[in-house]
Scaffold this active site. Structure first.
Site, PDB file in Angstrom:
ATOM      1  CE1 TYR A  18      29.557   3.839  39.028  1.00  0.00           C
ATOM      2  CE2 TYR A  18      31.012   5.442  40.060  1.00  0.00           C
ATOM      3  CZ  TYR A  18      30.289   4.267  40.118  1.00  0.00           C
ATOM      4  OH  TYR A  18      30.281   3.524  41.275  1.00  0.00           O
ATOM      5  CG  HIS A  22      27.745   7.406  42.076  1.00  0.00           C
ATOM      6  ND1 HIS A  22      27.757   6.746  40.860  1.00  0.00           N
ATOM      7  CD2 HIS A  22      27.571   6.457  43.027  1.00  0.00           C
ATOM      8  CE1 HIS A  22      27.608   5.458  41.079  1.00  0.00           C
ATOM      9  NE2 HIS A  22      27.489   5.246  42.372  1.00  0.00           N
ATOM     10  CE1 TYR A  41      30.638   2.274  49.285  1.00  0.00           C
ATOM     11  CE2 TYR A  41      28.294   2.651  49.041  1.00  0.00           C
ATOM     12  CZ  TYR A  41      29.470   2.103  48.578  1.00  0.00           C
ATOM     13  OH  TYR A  41      29.474   1.372  47.414  1.00  0.00           O
ATOM     14  CD1 TRP A  76      23.302   1.183  42.806  1.00  0.00           C
ATOM     15  CD2 TRP A  76      22.110   3.029  42.411  1.00  0.00           C
ATOM     16  NE1 TRP A  76      24.182   2.225  42.689  1.00  0.00           N
ATOM     17  CE2 TRP A  76      23.476   3.371  42.451  1.00  0.00           C
ATOM     18  CE3 TRP A  76      21.169   4.028  42.171  1.00  0.00           C
ATOM     19  CZ2 TRP A  76      23.921   4.680  42.260  1.00  0.00           C
ATOM     20  CZ3 TRP A  76      21.625   5.325  41.995  1.00  0.00           C
ATOM     21  CH2 TRP A  76      22.984   5.642  42.032  1.00  0.00           C
TER      22      TRP A  76
END
Length: 106
Positions: A18, A22, A41, A76
């Site tokens: 993960y 990212h 964000y 996504w």
């Protein structure tokens, strides 16, 4: 401006992958987030998989719907869904339930 925080749970055996995913978020995904009103964000990930997200937006529901309407978001979310626990058939973006703010120091 709304400040939105949410929690999700990444599968413990997928935390490293993960993080890698990212590190190189697709440019078209970044563009779609910005165009949909997602600002400032951030995602924070604990080693056990607890994921905290934070964003600022004028209208969270409007921004979420705008992202939902994009093709890149559909791709996504499909790729990211296997990383999460307890989605109960929802996409990760649908499982983002904002936490209630109890304190803010401006």
């Amino acid at each position: 401006m709304q400040r939105v925080c949410f929690l999700l749970k990444v599968r413990a055996d997928r935390v490293a992958e993960y993080r890698v995913r990212h590190a190189t978020v697709w440019p078209e995904m970044l563009d779609a987030l910005s165009a949909s009103g997602w600002h400032n964000y951030s995602l924070f990930l604990r080693e056990d998989g607890l994921l905290a997200g934070y964003l600022e937006t004028e209208d969270f529901e409007k921004s979420r719907r705008a992202m939902e309407a994009t093709e890149v978001n559909a791709r996504w979310q499909k790729e990211m869904a296997p990383f999460f626990e307890s989605l109960d058939g929802t996409r990760p973006d649908e499982a983002m339930k904002p936490l209630g703010e109890v304190f803010h120091l401006p």
